[in-house]
Write an enzyme that holds these catalytic residues in place. Structure first.
Site, PDB file in Angstrom:
ATOM      1  N   GLY B  54       0.861  -1.188   0.000  1.00 31.29           N
ATOM      2  CA  GLY B  54       0.000   0.000   0.000  1.00 31.29           C
ATOM      3  C   GLY B  54       0.889   1.228   0.000  1.00 31.29           C
ATOM      4  O   GLY B  54       2.105   1.141  -0.219  1.00 31.29           O
ATOM      5  N   ARG B 349     -15.429  13.529  11.092  1.00 34.09           N
ATOM      6  CA  ARG B 349     -16.233  12.360  10.761  1.00 34.09           C
ATOM      7  C   ARG B 349     -17.012  11.797  11.931  1.00 34.09           C
ATOM      8  O   ARG B 349     -18.166  11.399  11.778  1.00 34.09           O
ATOM      9  CB  ARG B 349     -15.304  11.269  10.232  1.00 34.09           C
ATOM     10  CG  ARG B 349     -14.733  11.669   8.923  1.00 34.09           C
ATOM     11  CD  ARG B 349     -13.715  10.690   8.457  1.00 34.09           C
ATOM     12  NE  ARG B 349     -13.293  11.128   7.131  1.00 34.09           N
ATOM     13  CZ  ARG B 349     -12.351  10.550   6.431  1.00 34.09           C
ATOM     14  NH1 ARG B 349     -11.700   9.523   6.935  1.00 34.09           N
ATOM     15  NH2 ARG B 349     -12.051  11.001   5.242  1.00 34.09           N
ATOM     16  N   GLU B 444      -1.526   2.421   8.138  1.00 34.59           N
ATOM     17  CA  GLU B 444      -2.725   2.247   8.960  1.00 34.59           C
ATOM     18  C   GLU B 444      -2.529   1.147  10.009  1.00 34.59           C
ATOM     19  O   GLU B 444      -3.198   1.140  11.048  1.00 34.59           O
ATOM     20  CB  GLU B 444      -3.934   1.938   8.063  1.00 34.59           C
ATOM     21  CG  GLU B 444      -5.245   1.939   8.819  1.00 34.59           C
ATOM     22  CD  GLU B 444      -6.475   1.774   7.936  1.00 34.59           C
ATOM     23  OE1 GLU B 444      -6.389   2.033   6.719  1.00 34.59           O
ATOM     24  OE2 GLU B 444      -7.531   1.394   8.477  1.00 34.59           O
ATOM     25  N   LEU B 460      -3.520   9.011   3.943  1.00 30.76           N
ATOM     26  CA  LEU B 460      -2.595   8.942   2.811  1.00 30.76           C
ATOM     27  C   LEU B 460      -1.313   9.669   3.188  1.00 30.76           C
ATOM     28  O   LEU B 460      -0.203   9.197   2.919  1.00 30.76           O
ATOM     29  CB  LEU B 460      -3.233   9.579   1.570  1.00 30.76           C
ATOM     30  CG  LEU B 460      -4.556   8.951   1.122  1.00 30.76           C
ATOM     31  CD1 LEU B 460      -5.047   9.610  -0.162  1.00 30.76           C
ATOM     32  CD2 LEU B 460      -4.408   7.458   0.901  1.00 30.76           C
TER      33      LEU B 460
HETATM   34  C1  LIG Z   1     -12.778   3.695   0.420  1.00 31.52           C
HETATM   35  C2  LIG Z   1     -11.667   4.402   1.165  1.00 31.52           C
HETATM   36  C3  LIG Z   1     -11.371   5.727   0.866  1.00 31.52           C
HETATM   37  C4  LIG Z   1     -10.344   6.393   1.538  1.00 31.52           C
HETATM   38  N1  LIG Z   1     -10.076   7.695   1.222  1.00 31.52           N
HETATM   39  C5  LIG Z   1      -9.051   8.326   1.850  1.00 31.52           C
HETATM   40  C6  LIG Z   1      -8.715   9.668   1.504  1.00 31.52           C
HETATM   41  O1  LIG Z   1      -9.337  10.290   0.649  1.00 31.52           O
HETATM   42  N2  LIG Z   1      -7.679  10.257   2.135  1.00 31.52           N
HETATM   43  C7  LIG Z   1      -6.967   9.594   3.090  1.00 31.52           C
HETATM   44  O2  LIG Z   1      -6.016  10.160   3.612  1.00 31.52           O
HETATM   45  N3  LIG Z   1      -7.259   8.316   3.417  1.00 31.52           N
HETATM   46  C8  LIG Z   1      -8.280   7.662   2.828  1.00 31.52           C
HETATM   47  N4  LIG Z   1      -8.576   6.375   3.183  1.00 31.52           N
HETATM   48  C9  LIG Z   1      -7.727   5.653   4.137  1.00 31.52           C
HETATM   49  C10 LIG Z   1      -6.455   5.185   3.436  1.00 31.52           C
HETATM   50  O3  LIG Z   1      -6.752   4.797   2.125  1.00 31.52           O
HETATM   51  C11 LIG Z   1      -5.796   4.002   4.123  1.00 31.52           C
HETATM   52  O4  LIG Z   1      -5.722   4.215   5.490  1.00 31.52           O
HETATM   53  C12 LIG Z   1      -4.391   3.819   3.598  1.00 31.52           C
HETATM   54  O5  LIG Z   1      -4.392   3.752   2.206  1.00 31.52           O
HETATM   55  C13 LIG Z   1      -3.752   2.584   4.175  1.00 31.52           C
HETATM   56  O6  LIG Z   1      -2.508   2.368   3.532  1.00 31.52           O
HETATM   57  P1  LIG Z   1      -1.529   1.241   4.014  1.00 31.52           P
HETATM   58  O7  LIG Z   1      -0.361   1.302   3.136  1.00 31.52           O
HETATM   59  O8  LIG Z   1      -1.311   1.370   5.470  1.00 31.52           O
HETATM   60  O9  LIG Z   1      -2.318  -0.131   3.839  1.00 31.52           O
HETATM   61  P2  LIG Z   1      -3.067  -0.779   2.576  1.00 31.52           P
HETATM   62  O10 LIG Z   1      -3.148   0.113   1.421  1.00 31.52           O
HETATM   63  O11 LIG Z   1      -4.317  -1.369   3.129  1.00 31.52           O
HETATM   64  O12 LIG Z   1      -2.102  -1.923   2.135  1.00 31.52           O
HETATM   65  C14 LIG Z   1      -1.955  -3.106   2.840  1.00 31.52           C
HETATM   66  C15 LIG Z   1      -0.984  -3.960   2.102  1.00 31.52           C
HETATM   67  O13 LIG Z   1      -0.588  -5.033   2.929  1.00 31.52           O
HETATM   68  C16 LIG Z   1      -0.734  -6.252   2.264  1.00 31.52           C
HETATM   69  N5  LIG Z   1      -0.997  -7.252   3.273  1.00 31.52           N
HETATM   70  C17 LIG Z   1      -1.899  -7.208   4.288  1.00 31.52           C
HETATM   71  N6  LIG Z   1      -1.782  -8.303   5.052  1.00 31.52           N
HETATM   72  C18 LIG Z   1      -0.804  -9.035   4.520  1.00 31.52           C
HETATM   73  C19 LIG Z   1      -0.228 -10.287   4.851  1.00 31.52           C
HETATM   74  N7  LIG Z   1      -0.621 -10.971   5.920  1.00 31.52           N
HETATM   75  N8  LIG Z   1       0.761 -10.760   4.064  1.00 31.52           N
HETATM   76  C20 LIG Z   1       1.196 -10.056   2.979  1.00 31.52           C
HETATM   77  N9  LIG Z   1       0.695  -8.871   2.632  1.00 31.52           N
HETATM   78  C21 LIG Z   1      -0.294  -8.382   3.389  1.00 31.52           C
HETATM   79  C22 LIG Z   1      -1.825  -6.022   1.270  1.00 31.52           C
HETATM   80  O14 LIG Z   1      -1.711  -6.947   0.233  1.00 31.52           O
HETATM   81  C23 LIG Z   1      -1.506  -4.605   0.830  1.00 31.52           C
HETATM   82  O15 LIG Z   1      -0.489  -4.628  -0.122  1.00 31.52           O
HETATM   83  C24 LIG Z   1      -9.617   5.718   2.524  1.00 31.52           C
HETATM   84  C25 LIG Z   1      -9.932   4.385   2.819  1.00 31.52           C
HETATM   85  C26 LIG Z   1     -10.972   3.754   2.186  1.00 31.52           C
HETATM   86  C27 LIG Z   1     -11.349   2.380   2.614  1.00 31.52           C
END
Ligand SMILES: Cc1cc2nc3c(=O)[nH]c(=O)nc-3n(C[C@H](O)[C@H](O)[C@H](O)COP(=O)(O)OP(=O)(O)OC[C@H]3O[C@@H](n4cnc5c(N)ncnc54)[C@H](O)[C@@H]3O)c2cc1C
Ligand code: SF4
Ligand code: FES
Lengths: 251, 658
Positions: B54, B349, B444, B460
Site C-alpha cells: 500500500g 467524521r 494504517e 494517505l
Molecule cells: C474507500 C476508502 C477511501 C479512503 N479515502 C481516503 C482519503 O481520501 N484520504 C486519506 O487520507 N485516506 C483515505 N482512506 C484511508 C487510506 O486509504 C488508508 O488508510 C491507507 O491507504 C492505508 O494504507 P496502508 O499502506 O497502510 O495499507 P493498505 O493500502 O491497506 O495496504 C496493505 C498492504 O498489505 C498487504 N498485506 C496485508 N496483510 C498481509 C499479509 N498478511 N501478508 C502479505 N501482505 C499483506 C496487502 O496486500 C496490501 O499490499 C480511505 C480508505 C478507504 C477504505
C-alpha cells in the site's frame, strides 16, 4: 427496485494452469437485481459450499471499480455487457429473468489461467518495471509548484493515468495486444514535463518488453477502447507511436 | 467498577516511546542529526522484509531499495498496484499554504491533534505535519497528475475538521494516483533487482530469534506452499482491521492477521477500540451484501446533509409516498449546519456520523430501512453548474448511480455511516519500531498519529510520510548495529517451529469439516461488532459483545467448513485464517472499549457525554494510549499505559460550533 430473477450460469472451471478446463452449468434462483455481479457469485459459492463442493475461484478485492483485480469475460465481454465499468460494478439489474450467463476467464496468451476464472497478469507488472516510471529517488526534488502545468494537460494526463491495469484491453483484442495499457502509461508521463525528458526511451523500453512477453501487435481494431472500463482513449496509442518514432529516430 | 478491575490486569511498566528531547519543532531535525546511519557498502549486506505494498509499504520498499538495502516485498493481491490504498478517493493533506489562507505546519499539527481528540503523541504528529510538504513534491516529481488550477498551479479542496484548504487531489482517485506513483518507484527498483517482489503471498507469522524479528513465514497463495524468509529487519504495512465488522469500506482482503501475529509474538497492540465510522457511505441494502462503498468526504465540500423536518415526511418517504425532491427548503432540516454553524457540513467524521445516527434513531431517517440521510447537491449545481460538479465528482456520481440506480444530479444521494478506518494498531515508538526489536510497523497498521479520530486526507499523508520520509531514516538507527550479523539460515529451530505452528493451524482448520461457511461466521461476528462495538457503546453492551464473541470463536473452531486442500489455491482457507484473527481483534476492541470509561473521538461511550450529546473526555484518568500485551493463548491480555503528556498544546473540549 428490490426485484429478483432466476439465472443459469455457464462457468469455466479449471483446476489448475496445466489441467484441461470445461464449462459447468449452475442454476441460481431469486437473485436480487440490486446485488452486484460478484455478490451473485458469492451467493453461488455459498450454495456450492453448502453442497460441500469447491467454490469458484475468481479475483476481486476493492469491489468498487478501482483496484483492477476483478476480471471475467461475461457473455463475450470483458467486465460484462454494461459499459464503462468493471465486473465488480456490474449489477444484476442488467440481466433478464431466466437468462443464461456465460462466464469465462480472460483469454490471452500472456495471461495464463491459475484456477477457474483467475489468471496471472504478472506480465503487466513486468512492462511497468521495464520503464513505466520517472527516474527520481525519494527526496531532493523541487517544490510541487515549481513547474506550472496547464490544467488541460494535467487533466489529459489524469485521464490516461486512470488505467487500472485490469487487462481487459489485451483480453478484448483479437491480437492479444497490450497496446492500450502501455500507451496509457507512456502518454501520461509524456504529457507531463517531469516525464517528458525520458519519453522516447520509456516508450521503446516498454514496447520491447511487451513484445518479449508474448503480447500481439496492435492493428488498430479499437476493441480495447470499447471494452476498457475506464474509458482510456486510443488517442493515447497515437501519442505512444509518436514517442516511439522519436526513439527510433534517435537510434 | 469492581468487575472491571477483575477483568483488566494493569501492568505499570513505563512505556518508553523514545521521543527526542528539545522543542517540538526541532525534535525531528535533532533526531536525524544524531541518529546512526549505515554506510553504502554495508547496506548491500542487509536484508529488509516489507509486508504490504500500500502507500506505506510501497513507498518504504522503494525508498529503502534506492538507498541500497536489499528489500523483499510481499502482498496478497496479484500486483502491488492493487493494495487497498488504491481505493482512497478524496485527497491528501499538506501544510503548503499555497492558498494563502493561513495554513502552516503548526496549524496542520494542531488540527490533527484536536481532530484526534487529544489522544495522539504530540511529537509524532508534529513530525507528520513537518514532512507533509515533501510528500507533495515527491509525488509531483513522480508524475502524479494532481488537479491544477487554470494558471497551472496545484489546486486544493477542503476536508472535514479544518478551516483551510490544504487537501491535494487527483479527481476522486487520489489514492489510486498516489499509489501508482509509489508503485512506479517500486517497479523501478524491482526492475533494477533491488526489490524482490512476492505477490499473491500472505505472511502468516513473524519469526523472532533472541528477541529480534528475523523473518516471516508466508503462504504462496497460488500453490499453497508455506515458505520461510529471513531478513535483518521486518517492516509491516498491512493496513487496518475494519473488516472485523464484516461490512466495511475496506477491500475484501484487508485484514488484521499480520497485526495479530505481531501481537502474539510480543508487539503491544495499542488503542484497538479507536475505529472510525465514516459518515458518507452508501447505505446497506440487502442480506447478500459483501461490502460497503464510501462516497468521499470531499462531497461534503459541496453537498448539504439533511433529513426531513417532520417525522410524517420521513415516514412518507420511507414508504415511497413522497420523494426527497417533493420537500421544500423549509421542510428540510440541515442538521449539521444547524448544530455546528462554524463547521457546518465539514465537521469531523465522528461528529457527522453520530449526528446521522441521532437523526435516524429519532425517527427522521429516510430510505426503505430508515437508516439513511440525504446528501444534496442541488444548491451546488445551481451555484456552480452541473459541469463543474461533474468535473469535481463525476466518477463518484457514476459509482453511486451504478450501485443505487438513481441519478444524484437529479435527486439527493442517500448516505449512512459505515466502518472505514482503524486508528488503533500495533504500538510503535517514535522510530516506528514495535515492542519487538527489529520489527517495525507503518501506515494504517500502526497506531501512531491519529489519536482517537483521524481527519480526512490524513491517512494517505501518514502512509507516505512513514514510507518515504520517516522509516528510511529510523530503521538505520536500528540496522547500524546489525551490520555484523550475517544472513541466517532458515533452518534455524525458530523458523522450523514457526512453520510448524502455521501448518498445524491450517491442518486444524481443514480438519473441522463443520457445517458453517467462513463468510457466515464472519457475518455473525460483524453484526456483534456493529451492534455493540460500533458508533454508540456502553458497559452492558460491551460485556454482551465479549460473551458473544467468545461464542463465535467456539463456533468457528468447531463448526467451520473449509472445502479444498492446503497445498492448492484455496480462497476459503485464506478467508478462514483471516476470520480467526478478526475474532481476536474483535475481542480486543471490545475489551479496550470497556476499559476506556470516557468518550473520545471515534470511541463514544454513551455513559460519558455532555448534555448536548458531545463526547466527554476524561483527561484526568484516561490520558494514555492503551497497550495490550499478549499473555499466551487462553489467557487474558494485560493492559499497559503509555502516558500522553501534552507539553505544547493546551487540551480543550473539542468545539466545532463556533
Ligand atoms: C474507500 C476508502 C477511501 C479512503 N479515502 C481516503 C482519503 O481520501 N484520504 C486519506 O487520507 N485516506 C483515505 N482512506 C484511508 C487510506 O486509504 C488508508 O488508510 C491507507 O491507504 C492505508 O494504507 P496502508 O499502506 O497502510 O495499507 P493498505 O493500502 O491497506 O495496504 C496493505 C498492504 O498489505 C498487504 N498485506 C496485508 N496483510 C498481509 C499479509 N498478511 N501478508 C502479505 N501482505 C499483506 C496487502 O496486500 C496490501 O499490499 C480511505 C480508505 C478507504 C477504505
Ligand atoms: S487500458 Fe483500460 S482495459 Fe487496459 S488495463 Fe487499463 S483500464 Fe484495463
Ligand atoms: S474488485 Fe477492484 S476493480 Fe473490481
Amino acid at each position: 427496485m428490490d426485484k429478483s430473477i432466476n439465472v443459469t450460469l455457464k462457468v469455466w472451471r479449471q483446476a489448475g494452469p496445466k489441467v484441461k478446463g470445461k464449462f459447468e452449468t449452475y442454476k441460481l434462483d431469486n437473485v436480487s437485481t440490486d446485488s452486484s455481479f460478484l455478490e451473485m457469485m458469492d451467493v453461488l459459492n455459498e450454495q456450492l459450499i453448502n453442497e460441500r463442493k469447491e467454490p469458484i475461484a475468481f479475483d476481486h478485492d476493492c469491489r468498487e471499480g478501482i483496484c483492477g483485480m476483478c476480471s471475467m469475460y461475461i457473455n463475450g465481454h470483458p467486465h460484462g455487457p454494461d459499459g464503462e465499468i468493471t465486473t465488480c460494478q456490474l449489477h444484476m439489474r442488467v440481466f433478464k429473468n431466466n437468462e443464461t450467463i456465460t462466464i469465462e476467464p480472460w483469454r490471452s496468451a500472456a495471461f495464463p489461467v491459475i484456477k477457474d476464472l483467475m489468471v496471472n497478469r504478472g506480465a503487466y507488472d513486468k512492462i511497468i518495471q521495464a520503464g513505466g516510471f520517472v527516474n527520481v529517488n525519494t527526496g531532493g526534488v523541487p517544490d510541487g509548484n515549481a513547474i506550472a502545468i496547464g490544467k488541460d494537460i494535467a487533466d489529459e494526463a489524469m485521464d490516461a493515468a486512470s488505467c487500472i491495469g485490469c487487462g481487459a484491453c489485451a483480453a478484448a483484442c483479437k491480437n492479444g495486444s497490450a497496446m492500450l495499457f502501455v500507451a496509457a502509461k507512456v502518454s501520461q508521463l509524456a504529457l507531463l514535463p517531469q516525464g517528458k525528458v525520458e519519453g522516447a526511451a520509456r516508450a521503446k523500453a516498454m514496447v520491447a518488453k511487451m513484445d518479449e512477453l508474448g503480447f500481439g501487435n496492435c492493428t488498430n481494431t479499437g476493441a480495447c477502447e470499447a471494452e476498457c472500463p475506464k474509458n482510456v482513449s486510443i488517442s493515447h496509442i497515437a501519442r505512444l507511436n509518436r514517442e516511439f518514432l522519436c526513439a527510433k529516430f534517435q537510434d | 467498577m469492581a468487575k472491571k478491575e477483575e477483568s483488566t490486569t494493569v501492568e505499570t511498566t513505563k512505556i518508553d516511546a523514545k521521543i527526542p528531547a528539545g522543542p517540538l519543532a526541532e525534535k525531528w531535525s535533532n533526531y536525524k542529526a544524531h541518529q546512526k546511519l549505515v554506510n553504502p557498502s554495508n547496506k548491500r549486506r542487509l536484508d529488509i522484509i516489507v509486508v504490504g505494498t500500500g502507500l506505506a509499504g510501497a513507498s518504504a520498499a522503494a525508498s529503502m531499495a534506492e538507498m541500497g538495502f536489499n528489500v523483499l516485498n510481499f502482498c496478497i493481491q496479484d500486483s502491488p498496484r492493487r493494495a487497498h490504498s488504491i481505493a482512497a478517493q478524496g485527497g491528501i493533506n499538506a501544510a503548503k499554504n499555497y492558498q494563502n489562507d493561513g495554513d502552516s505546519v503548526y496549524r496542520l499539527f494542531y488540527d490533527t491533534i484536536k481532530g484526534g481528540d487529544y489522544r495522539a503523541r504530540e511529537a509524532n504528529v508534529y513530525r507528520l505535519a513537518e514532512v507533509s510538504n515533501g510528500i507533495i513534491d515527491q509525488c509531483v516529481a513522480q508524475g502524479v497528475p494532481f488537479a491544477r488550477e487554470y494558471g497551472g498551479l496545484l489546486d486544493n479542496r477542503s476536508f472535514g475538521g479544518a478551516q483551510v484548504s490544504r487537501t491535494f487531489y487527483a479527481k476522486g482517485q487520489t489514492g489510486q494516483q498516489l499509489l501508482l506513483g509509489a508503485y512506479s518507484a517500486l517497479s523501478r527498483q524491482v526492475g533494477k533487482g533491488a526489490v524482490k517482489l512476492y505477490s499473491r503471498y500472505e505472511m502468516l507469522d513473524v519469526v523472532v530469534i533472541d528477541g529480534r524479528a528475523r523473518g516471516i513465514i508466508a503462504r504462496n497463495l497460488v500453490s499453497g506452499k508455506i515458505e520461510r524468509f529471513f531478513a535483518h529487519a521486518v517492516v509491516v504495512g498491512s493496513g487496518g482491521y475494519g473488516n472485523a465488522f464484516f461490512l466495511s469500506t475496506n477491500a475484501m482482503t484487508s485484514n488484521a492477521s499480520a497485526a495479530i501475529q505481531m501481537y502474539k509474538k510480543g508487539a503491544y497492540f495499542a488503542n484497538p477500540a479507536y475505529a472510525q465510522i465514516h459518515p458518507t457511505c452508501i447505505p446497506v441494502h440487502g442480506e447478500f451484501q459483501s461490502k460497503l462503498t464510501l462516497m468521499s468526504e470531499s462531497l461534503r465540500n459541496d453537498g448539504r446533509i439533511w433529513t426531513p423536518k417532520s417525522k410524517e415526511d420521513a415516514e412518507a418517504i420511507r414508504t415511497g409516498k413522497k420523494k426527497a425532491t417533493d420537500l421544500s427548503e423549509d421542510e428540510r432540516d440541515y442538521y449539521l449546519e444547524r448544530r455546528y454553524p462554524a463547521f457546518g457540513n465539514l465537521v469531523p467524521r465522528d461528529v457527522a456520523s453520530r449526528a446521522a445516527k441521532e437523526r435516524c434513531d429519532a425517527g427522521y431517517g429516510v430510505g426503505n430501512t430508515g437508516l439513511a440521510v440525504y446528501l444534496d447537491f442541488s444548491a451546488a449545481i445551481k451555484r456552480l453548474g452541473e459541469d463543474v460538479v461533474r468535473a469535481r465528482y463525476g466518477n463518484l456520481f457514476q459509482m453511486y448511480e451504478k450501485i443505487v440506480d438513481e441519478n444524484p444530479y437529479n435527486t439527493p444521494m442517500m448516505i449512512y455511516p459505515a466502518i472505514h478506518y482503524t486508528m488503533g494498531g500495533v504500538w510503535v515508538d517514535y522510530e516506528l519500531q514495535t515492542s519487538v526489536k527489529g520489527l517495525f510497523c507503518i501506515g494504517e497498521a500502526n497506531f501512531s498519529d491519529h489519536g482517537a479520530n483521524r481527519l480526512g486526507a490524513s491517512a494517505l499523508m501518514q502512509g507516505l510520510a512513514d514510507g518515504y520520509f520517516v522509516l528510511p531514516y529510523t530503521i538505520q538507527n536500528y540496522l547500524a548495529d546489525q551490520i555484523q550479523v550475517p544472513r541466517m539460515s532458515t533452518e534455524l529451530p525458530e523458523f522450523v517451529q514457526a512453520e510448524k505452528d502455521v501448518n498445524d493451524k491450517i491442518k486444524k482448520l481443514l480438519s473441522i469439516q463443520g457445517k458453517k461457511s467462513v463468510d457466515s461466521l464472519h457475518r455473525e461476528l460483524g453484526l456483534i461488532m456493529w451492534d455493540f462495538v460500533g458508533m454508540g457503546r456502553n458497559k452492558a453492551g460491551l460485556e454482551i459483545a465479549l460473551e458473544k464473541i467468545k461464542e463465535v470463536r467456539k463456533e468457528f473452531w468447531s463448526n467451520v467448513f473449509i472445502p479444498g486442500k492446503d497445498a492448492d489455491m484455496n480462497s476459503e482457507l485464506e478467508k478462514a485464517l483471516r476470520v480467526a484473527d478478526f475474532i481476536e481483534i474483535g475481542e480486543l476492541m471490545a475489551r479496550d472499549a470497556l476499559q476506556r470509561e470516557e468518550s473520545c473521538g471515534g470511541h463514544f461511550r454513551e455513559e460519558y457525554q455532555t448534555p448536548e450529546g458531545e463526547a466527554l473526555r476524561n483527561d484526568e484518568e484516561f490520558s494514555f494510549a492503551s497497550c495490550w500485551k499478549f499473555m499466551g493463548e487462553g489467557n487474558e491480555p494485560v493492559l499497559l499505559k503509555e502516558a500522553l503528556d501534552y507539553e505544547f498544546i493546551h487540551r480543550q473540549q473539542r468545539n466545532y460550533k463556533a
